[in-house]
Design a protein around this motif. Sequence first.
Motif, mmCIF file in Angstrom:
data_model
loop_
_atom_site.group_PDB
_atom_site.id
_atom_site.type_symbol
_atom_site.label_atom_id
_atom_site.label_comp_id
_atom_site.label_asym_id
_atom_site.label_seq_id
_atom_site.Cartn_x
_atom_site.Cartn_y
_atom_site.Cartn_z
ATOM 1 N N SER A 133 0.672 -1.211 0.003
ATOM 2 C CA SER A 133 -0.073 -0.089 -0.065
ATOM 3 C C SER A 133 0.831 1.304 -0.041
ATOM 4 O O SER A 133 1.738 1.371 0.998
ATOM 5 C CB SER A 133 -0.846 -0.145 1.271
ATOM 6 N N PRO A 134 0.938 2.000 -0.957
ATOM 7 C CA PRO A 134 2.033 3.165 -0.803
ATOM 8 C C PRO A 134 1.459 4.279 -0.293
ATOM 9 O O PRO A 134 0.320 4.460 0.018
ATOM 10 C CB PRO A 134 1.808 3.658 -2.629
ATOM 11 N N ALA A 135 2.443 5.107 -0.141
ATOM 12 C CA ALA A 135 2.083 6.260 0.738
ATOM 13 C C ALA A 135 1.133 7.292 0.333
ATOM 14 O O ALA A 135 0.989 7.414 -1.272
ATOM 15 C CB ALA A 135 3.425 7.119 1.062
ATOM 16 N N GLY A 136 0.013 7.809 1.113
ATOM 17 C CA GLY A 136 -0.946 8.443 0.503
ATOM 18 C C GLY A 136 -2.272 7.839 0.075
ATOM 19 O O GLY A 136 -3.139 8.488 -0.042
ATOM 20 N N GLU A 137 -2.221 6.650 -0.125
ATOM 21 C CA GLU A 137 -3.355 5.675 -0.339
ATOM 22 C C GLU A 137 -4.445 5.687 0.714
ATOM 23 O O GLU A 137 -4.165 5.460 2.131
ATOM 24 C CB GLU A 137 -2.945 4.190 -0.536
ATOM 25 N N GLU A 138 -5.497 6.069 0.275
ATOM 26 C CA GLU A 138 -6.851 6.537 1.207
ATOM 27 C C GLU A 138 -6.318 7.453 2.167
ATOM 28 O O GLU A 138 -6.989 7.708 3.187
ATOM 29 C CB GLU A 138 -7.372 5.135 1.967
ATOM 30 N N TYR A 140 -3.588 7.760 4.032
ATOM 31 C CA TYR A 140 -2.690 7.293 4.939
ATOM 32 C C TYR A 140 -1.214 7.544 4.578
ATOM 33 O O TYR A 140 -0.683 7.662 3.497
ATOM 34 C CB TYR A 140 -2.769 5.770 5.249
ATOM 35 N N PRO A 141 -0.278 7.898 5.887
ATOM 36 C CA PRO A 141 1.005 8.369 5.575
ATOM 37 C C PRO A 141 1.729 6.820 5.584
ATOM 38 O O PRO A 141 1.619 5.867 6.019
ATOM 39 C CB PRO A 141 1.480 8.951 6.750
ATOM 40 N N GLY A 142 2.978 7.147 4.892
ATOM 41 C CA GLY A 142 4.061 5.847 4.798
ATOM 42 C C GLY A 142 3.477 4.624 3.704
ATOM 43 O O GLY A 142 2.389 4.518 3.577
ATOM 44 N N GLN A 143 4.437 4.127 3.353
ATOM 45 C CA GLN A 143 4.251 2.773 2.425
ATOM 46 C C GLN A 143 4.262 1.539 3.480
ATOM 47 O O GLN A 143 5.104 1.671 4.224
ATOM 48 C CB GLN A 143 5.495 2.737 1.472
ATOM 49 N N THR A 160 -2.901 -15.045 10.116
ATOM 50 C CA THR A 160 -2.014 -14.023 10.580
ATOM 51 C C THR A 160 -1.678 -12.975 9.473
ATOM 52 O O THR A 160 -1.580 -13.097 8.579
ATOM 53 C CB THR A 160 -0.607 -14.926 11.063
ATOM 54 N N TYR A 161 -1.651 -11.798 10.224
ATOM 55 C CA TYR A 161 -1.320 -10.459 9.597
ATOM 56 C C TYR A 161 -0.209 -10.022 10.008
ATOM 57 O O TYR A 161 0.134 -9.694 11.278
ATOM 58 C CB TYR A 161 -2.505 -9.492 9.509
ATOM 59 N N ARG A 162 0.956 -9.515 9.100
ATOM 60 C CA ARG A 162 2.081 -9.065 9.578
ATOM 61 C C ARG A 162 2.462 -7.807 8.661
ATOM 62 O O ARG A 162 2.162 -7.895 7.506
ATOM 63 C CB ARG A 162 3.467 -10.076 9.401
ATOM 64 N N ALA A 163 3.115 -6.634 9.059
ATOM 65 C CA ALA A 163 3.206 -5.442 8.131
ATOM 66 C C ALA A 163 4.472 -4.789 8.528
ATOM 67 O O ALA A 163 4.700 -4.796 9.800
ATOM 68 C CB ALA A 163 1.861 -4.694 8.253
ATOM 69 N N ARG A 164 4.964 -4.239 7.839
ATOM 70 C CA ARG A 164 6.223 -3.042 8.268
ATOM 71 C C ARG A 164 5.725 -1.731 7.282
ATOM 72 O O ARG A 164 5.033 -1.773 6.344
ATOM 73 C CB ARG A 164 7.443 -3.630 7.864
ATOM 74 N N THR A 165 6.581 -0.762 7.801
ATOM 75 C CA THR A 165 6.233 0.305 7.352
ATOM 76 C C THR A 165 7.286 1.359 7.178
ATOM 77 O O THR A 165 8.476 1.036 7.875
ATOM 78 C CB THR A 165 5.113 1.354 8.065
ATOM 79 N N ASP A 166 7.537 2.382 6.208
ATOM 80 C CA ASP A 166 8.836 3.248 6.330
ATOM 81 C C ASP A 166 8.551 4.611 6.796
ATOM 82 O O ASP A 166 9.447 5.424 6.717
ATOM 83 C CB ASP A 166 9.058 3.466 4.532
ATOM 84 N N GLU A 167 7.456 4.884 7.299
ATOM 85 C CA GLU A 167 7.018 6.045 8.090
ATOM 86 C C GLU A 167 6.002 5.643 8.970
ATOM 87 O O GLU A 167 5.173 4.800 8.903
ATOM 88 C CB GLU A 167 6.429 7.072 6.962
ATOM 89 N N THR A 169 2.745 5.296 10.942
ATOM 90 C CA THR A 169 1.364 5.156 10.392
ATOM 91 C C THR A 169 0.560 4.146 11.046
ATOM 92 O O THR A 169 1.172 3.313 11.845
ATOM 93 C CB THR A 169 1.393 4.575 9.007
ATOM 94 N N PRO A 170 -0.864 4.347 11.395
ATOM 95 C CA PRO A 170 -1.549 3.458 12.206
ATOM 96 C C PRO A 170 -1.760 2.313 11.403
ATOM 97 O O PRO A 170 -1.922 2.207 9.971
ATOM 98 C CB PRO A 170 -2.652 4.237 12.318
#
Length: 346
Positions: A133-138, A140-143, A160-167, A169-170
């Motif tokens: 999900s790229p930065a700005g999508e809907e 939200y900040p950060g990819q 199971t859900y796992r995620a990482r971000t570069d900024e 973000t909630p």
Amino acid sequence: MTGEPFAATDAGGPARLFELDNGRGLVARVTDYGATLVQLHVPGRGGEPADVVLGFDSVEGYQSAAVPYCGATVGRVANRTAHGALTVDGEEYELTRNEPPHHLHGGGLRSFDRVVWRLVRADERTVEFHHVSPAGEEGYPGQVEVSAVYHVTGDALTVTYRARTDEPTPLNMTNHAYLNLGGAGTGTILDHELEIRADQYTPVRDDLIPTGEYADVADTPLDFRGGGPVGAAMRELPRPTNAGGYDHNFVLRGGQGEKRLAATLRHPGSGRVLELSTNQPGLQFYSGNGLSSPVGKLGRTYDRHGALCLEPQYFPDALHHPRFPSTVVRPGEVYEHVSEYRFTSD
């Protein structure tokens, strides 16, 4: 495993369907459109199987508004965010207001339930999807890079859900399966017996936005600590916030981080029992108040209270309430949501 065709999607490209089988009667079918749980067959008291989740025979049903978020992976942020307003580290962001004037379940055209996820691996026990999900999508900040894994083993389906971000973000994901342990389209869930391991809930205003307070479930229609029929005290819910039934967030015992038993659901007729364990701090209980006779799988009709949702997640509108656990994930951190749906019969 390449999956079988599940029709074209409004997100571009075809959707596929994947089957998981534990070899003991528990069979799940999952599509890469929205990383969605389409079928979940579970044996009953006499060994007879039934599909216990609402759904549709092709992807078109999941693209309609008939049963919103049916079985889908919901994100980036599940539940409601007041006025679509978001502030992270002093920076303000405006989210899609897809339930005006509020933001709901990650937004509109590019929320996690509306995109085709990339298949990472699939065999007869496990399927894993990936989405960026790229930065700005809907708004939200950060990819965000996120994975969704469905796995069957023993008597359980684990999500199971796992995620990482570069900024910063909630993130607050959940699965939005509509459950009826008697079988999808076979009647209401008002006779289902529900136990929720929570001593408190988060009260809401008339628009279903939390007040930011905690309240005890004792001596209220939200006290499911001892178990009981879903429909027993529904009429005692205060109006208008009841919205025709339950749509409440419960504060689970044990806080967050460790997986533990959160709720038990029983269907007296079939003998099916679901034990739901999770590492999330909250559980949104929704009693299918908005179902209004859509036609689902095998031509069956899904009527009001024809299913319920038990959605492990962080608390609604958490960023606006300092007392609630924070949903902000920062670079270098890993967001992880684990929920186990274990089925037995009595």
